[in-house]
Design an enzyme around this catalytic site. Structure first.
Site, PDB file in Angstrom:
ATOM      1  N   GLY A 114       5.373  -0.252   4.696  1.00  9.32           N
ATOM      2  CA  GLY A 114       5.997   1.593   3.444  1.00  9.32           C
ATOM      3  C   GLY A 114       5.394   2.651   4.151  1.00  9.32           C
ATOM      4  O   GLY A 114       6.016   4.008   4.134  1.00  9.32           O
ATOM      5  N   GLU A 117       7.763   3.928   7.292  1.00  3.93           N
ATOM      6  CA  GLU A 117       8.973   4.046   6.741  1.00  3.93           C
ATOM      7  C   GLU A 117       8.797   5.524   5.854  1.00  3.93           C
ATOM      8  O   GLU A 117       9.675   6.416   5.931  1.00  3.93           O
ATOM      9  CB  GLU A 117       9.802   2.442   5.614  1.00  3.93           C
ATOM     10  CG  GLU A 117       9.905   1.611   6.378  1.00  3.93           C
ATOM     11  CD  GLU A 117       9.899   0.634   4.903  1.00  3.93           C
ATOM     12  OE1 GLU A 117       8.948   0.271   4.333  1.00  3.93           O
ATOM     13  OE2 GLU A 117      11.237   0.084   4.972  1.00  3.93           O
ATOM     14  N   GLU A 137       6.005  -6.047   7.582  1.00  2.24           N
ATOM     15  CA  GLU A 137       6.121  -7.320   6.808  1.00  2.24           C
ATOM     16  C   GLU A 137       6.612  -8.299   6.596  1.00  2.24           C
ATOM     17  O   GLU A 137       6.593  -9.598   6.396  1.00  2.24           O
ATOM     18  CB  GLU A 137       7.328  -5.727   6.249  1.00  2.24           C
ATOM     19  CG  GLU A 137       7.199  -5.173   5.282  1.00  2.24           C
ATOM     20  CD  GLU A 137       7.345  -3.790   6.680  1.00  2.24           C
ATOM     21  OE1 GLU A 137       7.431  -3.487   7.545  1.00  2.24           O
ATOM     22  OE2 GLU A 137       8.082  -2.573   6.009  1.00  2.24           O
TER      23      GLU A 137
HETATM   24  C1  HXC Z   1      -3.072  -3.432  -0.031  1.00  2.00           C
HETATM   25  C2  HXC Z   1      -4.294  -2.683   1.946  1.00  2.00           C
HETATM   26  C3  HXC Z   1      -3.125  -2.173   2.659  1.00  2.00           C
HETATM   27  C4  HXC Z   1      -2.487  -2.665   1.748  1.00  2.00           C
HETATM   28  C5  HXC Z   1      -5.109  -2.264   3.937  1.00  2.00           C
HETATM   29  N1  HXC Z   1      -5.667  -2.514   2.924  1.00  2.00           N
HETATM   30  N2  HXC Z   1      -3.650  -2.504   3.758  1.00  2.00           N
HETATM   31  N3  HXC Z   1      -4.675  -3.327   0.485  1.00  2.00           N
HETATM   32  N4  HXC Z   1      -2.393  -2.607   0.950  1.00  2.00           N
HETATM   33  N5  HXC Z   1      -1.010  -2.539   2.526  1.00  2.00           N
HETATM   34  C6  HXC Z   1      -6.690  -2.984   2.108  1.00  2.00           C
HETATM   35  C7  HXC Z   1      -7.410  -3.900   2.942  1.00  2.00           C
HETATM   36  O1  HXC Z   1      -6.789  -5.614   1.710  1.00  2.00           O
HETATM   37  C8  HXC Z   1      -8.863  -3.770   3.095  1.00  2.00           C
HETATM   38  O2  HXC Z   1      -9.629  -3.847   1.395  1.00  2.00           O
HETATM   39  C9  HXC Z   1      -9.527  -2.464   3.128  1.00  2.00           C
HETATM   40  O3  HXC Z   1      -7.606  -1.722   2.731  1.00  2.00           O
HETATM   41  C10 HXC Z   1      -8.997  -2.249   4.634  1.00  2.00           C
HETATM   42  O4  HXC Z   1      -8.438  -2.838   5.138  1.00  2.00           O
HETATM   43  P1  HXC Z   1      -8.925  -3.841   6.565  1.00  2.00           P
HETATM   44  O5  HXC Z   1      -8.314  -4.721   6.452  1.00  2.00           O
HETATM   45  O6  HXC Z   1     -10.570  -4.234   6.674  1.00  2.00           O
HETATM   46  O7  HXC Z   1      -9.430  -3.218   7.868  1.00  2.00           O
HETATM   47  P2  HXC Z   1      -9.220  -3.711   9.214  1.00  2.00           P
HETATM   48  O8  HXC Z   1      -9.969  -4.036   9.614  1.00  2.00           O
HETATM   49  O9  HXC Z   1      -9.540  -1.653  10.206  1.00  2.00           O
HETATM   50  O10 HXC Z   1      -7.395  -3.699   9.032  1.00  2.00           O
HETATM   51  C11 HXC Z   1      -6.222  -2.082   9.216  1.00  2.00           C
HETATM   52  C12 HXC Z   1      -5.223  -2.728   9.181  1.00  2.00           C
HETATM   53  C13 HXC Z   1      -5.383  -3.763   7.990  1.00  2.00           C
HETATM   54  C14 HXC Z   1      -4.371  -3.465  10.159  1.00  2.00           C
HETATM   55  C15 HXC Z   1      -4.540  -1.695   8.832  1.00  2.00           C
HETATM   56  O11 HXC Z   1      -5.504  -3.489   6.951  1.00  2.00           O
HETATM   57  C16 HXC Z   1      -3.699  -4.309   7.469  1.00  2.00           C
HETATM   58  O12 HXC Z   1      -3.139  -5.228   8.267  1.00  2.00           O
HETATM   59  N6  HXC Z   1      -3.301  -4.033   6.365  1.00  2.00           N
HETATM   60  C17 HXC Z   1      -1.745  -4.137   6.241  1.00  2.00           C
HETATM   61  C18 HXC Z   1      -0.600  -3.512   7.204  1.00  2.00           C
HETATM   62  C19 HXC Z   1       0.753  -4.433   6.509  1.00  2.00           C
HETATM   63  O13 HXC Z   1       1.187  -5.497   6.343  1.00  2.00           O
HETATM   64  N7  HXC Z   1       1.348  -3.503   5.824  1.00  2.00           N
HETATM   65  C20 HXC Z   1       2.375  -3.880   5.371  1.00  2.00           C
HETATM   66  C21 HXC Z   1       2.694  -4.068   4.072  1.00  2.00           C
HETATM   67  S1  HXC Z   1       4.027  -4.389   2.796  1.00  2.00           S
HETATM   68  P3  HXC Z   1     -11.196  -4.613   0.556  1.00  2.00           P
HETATM   69  O14 HXC Z   1     -10.994  -4.340  -0.685  1.00  2.00           O
HETATM   70  O15 HXC Z   1     -10.586  -5.718   1.444  1.00  2.00           O
HETATM   71  O16 HXC Z   1     -12.397  -3.316   2.069  1.00  2.00           O
HETATM   72  C22 HXC Z   1       5.125  -3.102   3.042  1.00  2.00           C
HETATM   73  C23 HXC Z   1       6.239  -3.565   2.199  1.00  2.00           C
HETATM   74  C24 HXC Z   1       6.791  -1.636   2.388  1.00  2.00           C
HETATM   75  O17 HXC Z   1       4.676  -1.891   3.308  1.00  2.00           O
HETATM   76  C25 HXC Z   1       8.280  -2.632   1.628  1.00  2.00           C
HETATM   77  C26 HXC Z   1       9.270  -0.845   0.548  1.00  2.00           C
HETATM   78  C27 HXC Z   1       7.805  -0.045   0.302  1.00  2.00           C
END
Ligand code: HXC
Length: 263
Positions: A114, A117, A137
């Protein structure tokens, strides 16, 4: 509901029209986008759009993340019925599409899911050399849901879009520039300086022609080429009814700066 400020607003510049910088502010969660944040962002966007002292809006995040996506924790247990009833995303994610003023995305670090996006909903993206774009995603059992499957292919072409959406790989800033996803890449420590300069270059122009130029470029994405060109021509002709067109052209011919009358 908490009273947390999830989007900060800061006015920059000194001219008649200034730049409103909206900063996503959930740094611990890498600016993961939850409903409360999107409500605050929508309200801030509409307020800036309605403020005559604002020329351009800049949307940005932190050095580490523009936004790492929709908040997975908030979505994890959502049912299909709940998503439809809210309606999830539709209710508060696309307020940005109502904004008539230019919105520039200043992206450093992660712009994922997102977050990518949201950056693509802005009018153009200026990226720091640290930026990383992706639609991961698919790795969590969903697909992009805020326009990613539609805007990404328009920005980077079908092959690269499929690659990113299906494999979830990230694109770095250099590749994003080559592919046309971002308009320029700058050194991370110069990001805001460059973005504010771009905004300032727009702020001194006639607000009417800026808003209409934006509407015309957006139109090119919405329908066929003929419709877009016809629409552009009608808007182009109508600008000859404004005093700013007369002033702008007269100032050029008289080798002076225009004095916009906003009429
Ligand atoms: C909730 C999130 C998050 C997310 C990161 N965090 N991304 N929390 N939703 N999308 C949180 C982690 O849980 C963690 O919390 C803190 O932020 C730091 O993240 P880390 O993973 O420890 O950092 P790092 O190792 O540097 O990795 C960074 C990263 C990774 C590669 C960006 O966080 C990641 O893969 N995040 C998810 C990315 C993702 O899948 N995005 C798409 C989401 S779905 P804690 O509490 O553990 O410290 C989406 C759907 C859109 O966007 C549809 C319409 C809106």
């Amino acid at each position: 509901m908490s009273n947390e400020v999830l989007v900060t607003c800061e006015l920059h510049g000194a001219g008649a029209r200034r730049t409103m910088v909206l900063r996503l502010n959930r740094p611990k969660q890498l600016n993961a986008l939850n409903s409360e944040l999107m409500d605050q962002l929508g309200a801030a966007l509409l307020a800036a759009d309605g403020d005559a002292a604002v020329g351009c809006i800049v949307l940005t995040g932190s050095d580490k993340a523009f936004a790492a996506g929709a908040d997975i924790a908030a979505m994890a247990r959502k049912t299909c019925a709940e998503a439809m009833a809210e309606p999830f995303i539709t209710r508060n994610w696309e307020t940005i599409r109502q904004v008539r003023k230019p919105v520039i995305a200043a992206v450093a670090g992660f712009a994922l899911g997102g977050g990518c996006e949201l950056a693509m909903m802005c009018d153009f993206i200026i990226a720091a050399d640290t930026a990383k774009f992706g639609q991961p995603e698919i790795k969590i059992g969903i697909i992009p849901g805020a326009g990613g499957t539609q805007r990404l292919p328009r920005a980077v072409g079908k092959s690269k879009a499929m690659d990113m959406v299906l494999t979830a790989r990230m694109m770095d800033a250099a590749e994003a520039e080559r592919a046309g996803l971002v308009s320029r890449v700058v050194a991370a420590d110069k990001l805001m300086e460059e973005v504010l300069a771009a905004a300032e270059a727009i702020n001194v122009l006639s607000p009417a022609s800026v808003a209409l130029a934006k509407a015309c470029v957006n139109k090119s994405f919405q329908g066929g080429l003929d419709d877009g060109v016809d629409y552009e021509r009608r808007v182009f002709h109508s600008l000859f009814a404004t005093e700013d067109q007369k002033e702008g052209m007269a100032a050029f011919l008289e080798k002076r700066k225009p004095e916009w009358r906003l009429r």
